[in-house]
Design an enzyme around this catalytic site. Structure first.
Site, mmCIF file in Angstrom:
data_model
loop_
_atom_site.group_PDB
_atom_site.id
_atom_site.type_symbol
_atom_site.label_atom_id
_atom_site.label_comp_id
_atom_site.label_asym_id
_atom_site.label_seq_id
_atom_site.Cartn_x
_atom_site.Cartn_y
_atom_site.Cartn_z
ATOM 1 C CE1 TYR A 81 -4.103 -2.816 5.891
ATOM 2 C CE2 TYR A 81 -3.674 -0.171 5.719
ATOM 3 C CZ TYR A 81 -3.822 -1.560 4.615
ATOM 4 O OH TYR A 81 -3.970 -2.096 3.684
ATOM 5 C CE LYS A 126 -1.457 -4.623 3.623
ATOM 6 N NZ LYS A 126 -2.099 -6.240 2.956
ATOM 7 C CB SER A 163 -0.229 0.038 1.093
ATOM 8 O OG SER A 163 -1.378 1.001 1.377
HETATM 9 P P1 NAD Z 1 -10.984 -7.466 1.589
HETATM 10 O O1 NAD Z 1 -10.933 -6.733 2.551
HETATM 11 O O2 NAD Z 1 -11.934 -6.431 0.503
HETATM 12 O O3 NAD Z 1 -10.466 -8.262 0.646
HETATM 13 C C1 NAD Z 1 -9.305 -9.647 1.690
HETATM 14 C C2 NAD Z 1 -10.148 -10.205 2.003
HETATM 15 O O4 NAD Z 1 -9.010 -10.874 2.119
HETATM 16 C C3 NAD Z 1 -11.092 -10.909 2.204
HETATM 17 O O5 NAD Z 1 -12.049 -11.103 1.812
HETATM 18 C C4 NAD Z 1 -10.987 -11.437 3.536
HETATM 19 O O6 NAD Z 1 -12.461 -12.701 3.541
HETATM 20 C C5 NAD Z 1 -9.833 -12.133 3.047
HETATM 21 N N1 NAD Z 1 -9.470 -12.638 4.833
HETATM 22 C C6 NAD Z 1 -8.626 -11.652 5.483
HETATM 23 N N2 NAD Z 1 -7.898 -12.351 6.416
HETATM 24 C C7 NAD Z 1 -7.330 -13.329 5.835
HETATM 25 C C8 NAD Z 1 -6.897 -14.386 6.192
HETATM 26 N N3 NAD Z 1 -6.171 -14.870 7.158
HETATM 27 N N4 NAD Z 1 -7.779 -15.943 5.618
HETATM 28 C C9 NAD Z 1 -8.010 -16.415 4.767
HETATM 29 N N5 NAD Z 1 -8.417 -14.625 4.153
HETATM 30 C C10 NAD Z 1 -8.629 -14.137 4.454
HETATM 31 O O7 NAD Z 1 -9.487 -5.864 1.169
HETATM 32 P P2 NAD Z 1 -9.455 -5.661 -0.190
HETATM 33 O O8 NAD Z 1 -9.586 -3.662 -0.376
HETATM 34 O O9 NAD Z 1 -9.495 -6.340 -1.349
HETATM 35 O O10 NAD Z 1 -7.670 -5.557 -0.196
HETATM 36 C C11 NAD Z 1 -6.568 -6.579 -0.405
HETATM 37 C C12 NAD Z 1 -5.577 -5.995 -0.154
HETATM 38 O O11 NAD Z 1 -4.456 -5.462 -0.425
HETATM 39 C C13 NAD Z 1 -5.252 -6.017 1.423
HETATM 40 O O12 NAD Z 1 -4.041 -6.816 1.785
HETATM 41 C C14 NAD Z 1 -5.565 -5.285 1.615
HETATM 42 O O13 NAD Z 1 -4.462 -4.395 2.923
HETATM 43 C C15 NAD Z 1 -4.388 -4.255 0.248
HETATM 44 N N6 NAD Z 1 -4.399 -3.168 0.195
HETATM 45 C C16 NAD Z 1 -5.837 -2.435 0.134
HETATM 46 C C17 NAD Z 1 -6.596 -1.218 -0.880
HETATM 47 C C18 NAD Z 1 -7.937 -0.641 -0.554
HETATM 48 O O14 NAD Z 1 -7.428 1.109 -0.671
HETATM 49 N N7 NAD Z 1 -8.723 -1.119 -0.900
HETATM 50 C C19 NAD Z 1 -5.105 0.262 -0.658
HETATM 51 C C20 NAD Z 1 -3.993 -1.094 -0.206
HETATM 52 C C21 NAD Z 1 -3.718 -2.268 0.285
HETATM 53 N N1 UFG Z 2 -13.160 11.708 3.639
HETATM 54 C C1 UFG Z 2 -13.947 12.480 3.448
HETATM 55 N N2 UFG Z 2 -14.975 11.859 3.908
HETATM 56 C C2 UFG Z 2 -15.158 10.896 4.334
HETATM 57 C C3 UFG Z 2 -13.770 9.736 3.585
HETATM 58 C C4 UFG Z 2 -12.612 10.112 3.203
HETATM 59 O O1 UFG Z 2 -13.859 13.964 3.024
HETATM 60 O O2 UFG Z 2 -15.942 10.220 4.598
HETATM 61 C C5 UFG Z 2 -11.533 12.170 2.745
HETATM 62 C C6 UFG Z 2 -10.525 11.856 3.278
HETATM 63 O O3 UFG Z 2 -9.527 13.374 4.440
HETATM 64 C C7 UFG Z 2 -9.825 11.676 2.231
HETATM 65 C C8 UFG Z 2 -9.469 11.333 1.291
HETATM 66 O O4 UFG Z 2 -10.947 11.587 1.214
HETATM 67 O O5 UFG Z 2 -8.877 12.883 1.913
HETATM 68 C C9 UFG Z 2 -9.555 9.552 1.100
HETATM 69 O O6 UFG Z 2 -10.054 9.108 2.270
HETATM 70 P P1 UFG Z 2 -10.212 7.590 1.662
HETATM 71 O O7 UFG Z 2 -10.228 7.368 3.578
HETATM 72 O O8 UFG Z 2 -10.531 6.891 1.266
HETATM 73 O O9 UFG Z 2 -8.347 6.587 1.841
HETATM 74 P P2 UFG Z 2 -7.190 6.880 2.104
HETATM 75 O O10 UFG Z 2 -6.668 8.050 1.511
HETATM 76 O O11 UFG Z 2 -7.763 7.982 3.712
HETATM 77 O O12 UFG Z 2 -6.973 5.726 2.910
HETATM 78 C C10 UFG Z 2 -6.387 4.901 1.690
HETATM 79 C C11 UFG Z 2 -6.643 2.952 2.500
HETATM 80 C C12 UFG Z 2 -5.526 2.682 2.927
HETATM 81 C C13 UFG Z 2 -4.238 3.408 2.233
HETATM 82 C C14 UFG Z 2 -4.232 4.746 1.556
HETATM 83 C C15 UFG Z 2 -3.337 4.043 0.309
HETATM 84 O O13 UFG Z 2 -7.671 3.349 3.441
HETATM 85 O O14 UFG Z 2 -5.516 1.594 3.364
HETATM 86 O O15 UFG Z 2 -5.548 4.544 0.465
HETATM 87 O O16 UFG Z 2 -3.060 5.527 0.072
HETATM 88 F F1 UFG Z 2 -3.493 3.054 3.104
#
Ligand code: NAD
Ligand code: UFG
Length: 338
Positions: free
Chosen positions: A148, A152, A124
């Site tokens: 969190y 990572k 991330s």
């Molecule tokens: P998500 O929660 O939709 O998907 C993660 C999946 O992993 C879920 O289906 C959950 O049931 C499964 N899981 C969690 N722990 C487990 C375990 N111990 N064994 C088996 N399954 C397990 O999340 P996502 O948004 O699809 O994110 C996927 C990956 O990308 C995550 O590792 C997350 O940290 C990373 N990531 C997500 C974002 C974002 O904004 N969505 C940003 C950066 C990184």
């Molecule tokens: N925001 C609002 N109102 C809301 C939610 C968010 O104004 O209800 C704003 C936040 O202040 C920020 C932007 O929208 O400026 C994006 O916020 P998000 O919560 O959607 O995303 P973040 O950038 O805070 O974090 C996300 C993921 C993290 C990841 C990161 C990587 O949640 O897991 O991006 O850059 F690590």
């Protein structure tokens, strides 16, 4: 290729599974369904018109994971499984370290036992030290502001150390920026439980009328309109990035960290305005105080992905807003609609 997809029922995993199947790869999904619904898997099968095996397991359970590896010969693992709620991780650090770091260690051990040497890891942008210069490239200083984020960071370090010890492994650490959007079919998308923390799910649910107003957290940041700027990337572009990374790990050894972003920063108000315009819906909002821990702007320098993977994001902000709304308006209760 035959790929084990951990966390394949989740938001990014489901879109990547669909693209892998469409590109002719074979997949096996391992997911505990802690944060996902089996309906997502059903819809991946429906959209791809292909079948695959699913193991409902917690991948920290080594014996069960060994069984999966005993039953299949994998070319590569794509490791999405993890917990991802930044705020929750502050109150529940042990749960996050146990799940995210523990699962990665178990997975690597089982891979080693079974001579599977390629892994693509979901990292991330949150691993970059808050305050680093934007656009951020992969050489920027690391450092996190939540448990969190540190999970990572630690998983990245573990995987780098694994490659040092076993130089015939191939590891790609994909650092995602802000994934939004959904498959244009409207059949799969993001389905957060409870009140969403992230911007886009809150915007779509507000447009549906489920919340009175979106709170915009701060309009006094040093950005073009005062609201926070992020690098939003269409989840289908992310899925393409994983398919490109799969080609890469098949032909390289070593460990590479690679940003997956567009390189463009949009503000919260840019998102709200585009969402309203593209979808012809209203998103009432109010300006609220800044959210603790947020920074002005985060956006990627995406050049390394283009150079190494031959990948760059193609979808526009209009596409992201349209596809997010298409998914949400067709599935107001997420996957519960069946
Ligand atoms: P998500 O929660 O939709 O998907 C993660 C999946 O992993 C879920 O289906 C959950 O049931 C499964 N899981 C969690 N722990 C487990 C375990 N111990 N064994 C088996 N399954 C397990 O999340 P996502 O948004 O699809 O994110 C996927 C990956 O990308 C995550 O590792 C997350 O940290 C990373 N990531 C997500 C974002 C974002 O904004 N969505 C940003 C950066 C990184
Ligand atoms: N925001 C609002 N109102 C809301 C939610 C968010 O104004 O209800 C704003 C936040 O202040 C920020 C932007 O929208 O400026 C994006 O916020 P998000 O919560 O959607 O995303 P973040 O950038 O805070 O974090 C996300 C993921 C993290 C990841 C990161 C990587 O949640 O897991 O991006 O850059 F690590």
């Amino acid at each position: 290729m035959k790929v084990l997809v951990t966390g394949g029922a989740g938001y990014i995993g489901s879109h990547t599974c669909l693209e892998l199947l469409r590109q002719g790869h074979d997949i096996v999904v391992a997911d505990s369904l802690y944060n996902a619904k089996p309906e997502a898997l059903k819809r991946i099968r429906e959209l791809s018109k292909r079948d695959f095996q699913f193991y409902e397991i917690d991948i920290r359970n080594e014996a069960e994971l060994e069984r999966v590896f005993a039953e299949h010969a994998f070319d590569c693992v794509i490791h999405f499984a993890g917990l991802k709620a930044v705020g929750e991780s502050v109150g529940l650090p042990l749960k996050y370290y146990d799940n995210n770091v523990g699962s990665t260690i178990t997975l690597c051990r089982v891979m080693k036992n079974n001579k599977v040497k390629r892994i693509i890891f979901s990292s991330s942008a949150t691993v970059y030290r808050p305050g680093v210069l934007m656009p951020v490239d992969e050489t920027a200083e690391l450092g996190c502001s939540s448990p969190y984020g540190w999970t990572k960071f630690m998983c990245e370090q573990i995987l780098r150390d694994v490659v040092t010890a076993y130089p015939d492994w191939s590891v790609v650490l994909l650092r995602y920026f802000n994934p939004i959007g959904a498959d244009p079919s409207g059949r799969i998308g993001e389905d957060p439980t409870g009140i969403p923390n992230n911007l886009l799910p809150f915007v779509t649910q507000t447009a549906l009328g489920r919340h009175d107003k979106l709170q915009i957290f701060g309009n006094d940041y040093a950005t073009h309109d005062g609201t926070g700027v992020r690098d939003y990337i269409h989840v289908a572009d992310l899925a393409d990035g994983h398919v490109a990374a799969l080609q890469f790990v098949m032909n390289h050894k070593g460990c590479e960290a690679i940003n997956l972003g567009t390189g463009i920063g949009y503000s919260v108000l840019d998102i709200v305005n585009t969402f309203e315009e593209v979808n012809k819906v209203k998103v009432p909002y109010v300006i609220s105080p800044r959210r603790p821990g947020d920074v002005d702007a985060v956006y990627a320098k995406p050049d390394k992905a283009k150079k190494l993977l031959g990948w760059e994001a193609k979808r526009t902000l209009d596409d992201m807003c349209r596809d997010s709304w298409h998914w949400q308006s067709n599935n107001p209760q997420g996957y519960q609609e069946g």
